[in-house]
Scaffold this motif. Structure first.
Motif, short mmCIF file in Angstrom:
data_model
loop_
_atom_site.label_atom_id
_atom_site.label_comp_id
_atom_site.label_asym_id
_atom_site.label_seq_id
_atom_site.Cartn_x
_atom_site.Cartn_y
_atom_site.Cartn_z
N PRO A 1 32.57 32.10 44.70
CA PRO A 1 33.91 31.51 44.56
C PRO A 1 33.88 30.01 44.29
N ALA A 2 33.06 29.27 45.01
CA ALA A 2 32.98 27.82 44.78
C ALA A 2 32.32 27.52 43.45
N ALA A 3 31.29 28.30 43.09
CA ALA A 3 30.59 28.08 41.83
C ALA A 3 31.51 28.26 40.63
N LEU A 4 32.40 29.23 40.73
CA LEU A 4 33.26 29.54 39.60
C LEU A 4 34.56 28.74 39.59
N ALA A 5 34.93 28.20 40.73
CA ALA A 5 36.14 27.37 40.77
C ALA A 5 36.01 26.19 39.82
N ALA A 6 34.79 25.65 39.72
CA ALA A 6 34.56 24.51 38.82
C ALA A 6 34.69 24.91 37.36
N GLN A 7 34.66 26.23 37.09
CA GLN A 7 34.78 26.74 35.72
C GLN A 7 36.19 27.25 35.41
N MET B 1 41.70 28.00 30.02
CA MET B 1 42.32 29.25 30.47
C MET B 1 41.86 29.58 31.88
N SER B 2 42.80 29.67 32.81
CA SER B 2 42.47 30.00 34.20
C SER B 2 42.37 31.51 34.36
N LEU B 3 41.31 31.96 35.02
CA LEU B 3 41.09 33.39 35.22
C LEU B 3 41.14 33.73 36.69
N LYS B 4 41.54 34.97 36.97
CA LYS B 4 41.52 35.48 38.34
C LYS B 4 40.59 36.68 38.38
N VAL B 5 39.56 36.60 39.22
CA VAL B 5 38.52 37.63 39.30
C VAL B 5 38.46 38.18 40.72
N LEU B 6 38.36 39.50 40.83
CA LEU B 6 38.14 40.16 42.11
C LEU B 6 36.66 40.48 42.22
N ALA C 1 27.69 30.35 33.08
CA ALA C 1 27.29 31.57 32.37
C ALA C 1 28.17 32.75 32.75
N TYR C 2 28.48 32.89 34.04
CA TYR C 2 29.38 33.97 34.47
C TYR C 2 30.76 33.80 33.87
N ALA C 3 31.27 32.57 33.90
CA ALA C 3 32.61 32.32 33.37
C ALA C 3 32.67 32.64 31.88
N ALA C 4 31.63 32.28 31.14
CA ALA C 4 31.60 32.58 29.70
C ALA C 4 31.57 34.09 29.48
N LEU C 5 30.80 34.82 30.28
CA LEU C 5 30.76 36.28 30.15
C LEU C 5 32.11 36.89 30.47
N TYR C 6 32.75 36.45 31.55
CA TYR C 6 34.08 36.96 31.88
C TYR C 6 35.04 36.79 30.71
N ARG C 7 35.06 35.59 30.14
CA ARG C 7 36.02 35.30 29.07
C ARG C 7 35.71 36.16 27.83
N GLN C 8 34.45 36.38 27.56
CA GLN C 8 34.08 37.21 26.43
C GLN C 8 34.61 38.65 26.62
N VAL D 1 37.87 29.43 37.27
CA VAL D 1 37.96 30.84 37.66
C VAL D 1 38.25 30.92 39.15
N GLU D 2 39.34 31.57 39.51
CA GLU D 2 39.65 31.79 40.92
C GLU D 2 39.09 33.14 41.33
N VAL D 3 38.15 33.14 42.27
CA VAL D 3 37.52 34.37 42.74
C VAL D 3 38.10 34.76 44.09
N THR D 4 38.60 35.99 44.16
CA THR D 4 39.01 36.59 45.43
C THR D 4 37.94 37.60 45.81
N THR D 5 37.40 37.50 47.00
CA THR D 5 36.34 38.40 47.46
C THR D 5 36.93 39.54 48.28
N LEU D 6 36.50 40.76 48.01
CA LEU D 6 36.89 41.93 48.80
C LEU D 6 35.69 42.39 49.60
#
Length: 485
Positions: free
Chosen positions: A29-35, A1-6, A472-479, A37-42
């Protein structure tokens, strides 16, 4: 499942940096891309950020964002999506992210960062056409109001999204007088202890901790420490009340940026299997800091010169450090009194103590590559990246046993030495006697070449990349997304 995180932060390397928060926000962003997760930074549109952006395009505008016209620019942070809040009345100022050139904080920081949080909540809720997010991740007090706006004043007709707040340092809470509340655009019901009120004022970090779906800290030990009065800074009760929502996830480091085998800032590159190159780097540091060349241990410091970092205690033991045949090269800035004490030590010990006030990214790399040991006697340290860089570079960390320092450095006690797993030296208290003892232990180990080389190579072979932390972040996001349904 691909996620989009701000991801919402007040700084992110390499665009703007005052400390470790920037390194983390820039690396996520790079750390989570491998999981997946697409991270957009504001980020806020500071002049330094706008100057480095290159090609951008406006994708949204606000006629009155907390009373201020603003527009949203889209660009890139490396290879990853970036959004910048361009609000000249709030961010178009010379100086640092939080204050003027003299170091004085701007009086309207509450408005500046509340506006950025309001914008983040709007973006997370779907205000920008064609951009949808599954979760919003806020960092430190500057983004602490994001969960408050998402929960208590969401975008009209917007999408409900969960939020995470990461505490990078509990000591900085973003506390402002209660009278600013009426200008935040929150409903009157938000003015409660279960909302944004904190000890009679508005607590930005407290608001985020109260209203986010999860709280993370940047090391497991710090997640436990902030439950106590000593480390909780007045918010330990809230941490205890929400303890089932608190997660300690250790920071990683950018192993492409911090790699002694490829680092362009070093006089000589090297690996764990070929440490000989470190000698040339040591000579370069000695020359840069005007230190007498010898074969004794060279301690280095790259730090804010503050009480938190234990720099007042280090200043007290410099005569001891020099007296046992060691030298010190220090790079940092902070409290004027502490800076003066280091200058005085350099004057007392010419050629043995070298001090550079300020910060220089290239020089910080050179110090890790040329120092024998790095001193980090922090009174508290949520995670710390400096010791991770030291481990990666074979610059043996001498640290206090707290927070992320305790989680990442294995003390060279007899059992760990016998097992061949030690990576550094830990001290049990931050006082002159304990620190002097730790320095003496390090010097004694330095004069045992086999043991010292083992400390260096153990550290260099350890994995402090973002791989485990990103997972670990990706697992928390999905939870959290699953919980929201």
């Amino acid at each position: 499942m691909s996620l989009k995180v701000l991801s919402v932060a007040s700084e992110a390397a390499p665009l703007v940096k005052t400390g470790g928060l920037a390194d983390v926000a820039g690396a996520l962003p790079a750390a989570l891309a491998a999981q997946g997760v697409e991270v957009t930074t504001l980020l806020p549109g500071y002049p330094a950020v706008l100057a480095k952006l290159g090609k951008t395009r406006a994708v949204h505008k606000w006629d009155a964002l907390l009373g201020t016209p603003a527009r949203l620019l889209a660009g890139k942070l490396g290879e990853h999506p970036l959004l910048v809040l361009d609000a000249p009345a709030l961010f178009g100022r010379e100086g640092g992210p939080y204050g003027d050139a003299s170091g004085r904080d701007w009086d309207d920081n509450w408005r500046r960062f509340a506006a950025c949080a309001r914008a983040a909540a709007d973006i997370g809720g779907g205000a920008v056409k064609g951009r949808s997010f599954d979760l919003v991740h806020a960092h430190d007090w500057q983004a602490g109001m994001v969960p408050a706006y998402l929960r208590l004043a969401p975008l009209a007709g917007g999408k409900a999204v969960p939020s995470v707040i990461t505490i990078h340092n509990m000591a900085f809470q973003g506390y402002f007088p209660g009278e600013v509340f009426r200008e935040l655009g929150l409903p009157p019901s938000a003015w409660t202890v279960d909302g944004v009120e904190s000890y009679g004022g508005v607590g930005f970090l407290k608001a985020g901790m109260q209203l986010a779906d999860a709280i993370t800290t940047v090391s497991p030990t710090y997640a436990g420490e902030i439950r106590s009065v000593e480390f909780g800074m007045g918010l330990e009760g809230l941490i205890l009340a929400r303890s089932n929502r608190v997660h300690g996830i250790l920071n990683g480091i950018d192993t492409a940026e911090w790699n002694p085998a490829t680092d362009p800032h070093l006089a000589a590159r090297y690996t764990a299997g070929k440490l000989a190159g470190r000698a040339k780097n040591k000579r370069a540091v000695e020359q840069e800091f005007g230190l007498t060349r010898d074969d004794g241990p060279l301690f280095v410091v790259v730090s804010r010169l503050t009480w938190q970092k234990g720099m007042d205690v280090l200043a007290e033991v410099l005569d001891h450090l020099v007296g046992i045949g060691a030298r010190l090269a220090l790079l940092g800035s902070g409290d004027a009194e502490i800076e003066q004490r280091f200058h005085a030590a350099a004057a007392r010990h010419p050629g043995r103590v070298g001090v550079r006030i300020g910060y220089d990214e290239a020089l910080s790399h050179a110090l890790q590559g040329g120092g024998d040991a790095i001193l980090i006697p922090s009174r508290f340290e949520p995670c710390g990246l400096t010791q991770l860089y030291g481990l990666a570079y074979g610059c043996v960390p001498v640290v206090s046993r707290t927070g992320g320092l305790a989680d990442t450095v294995i003390d060279a006690n007899p059992a760990a030495l016998a097992a061949g797993v030690a990576t550094g030296v830990q001290i049990n208290a931050v006082n002159p006697a304990a620190l002097a003892g730790g320095i003496s232990r390090a010097v004694a180990l330095y004069h045992q070449p086999g043991a010292w080389k083992r400390l260096q190579t153990n550290g260099m072979k350890a994995d402090f990349s973002w791989d485990a932390s990103g997972a670990a972040y990706a697992a928390l996001y999905r939870q959290l997304i699953e919980e929201q349904g």
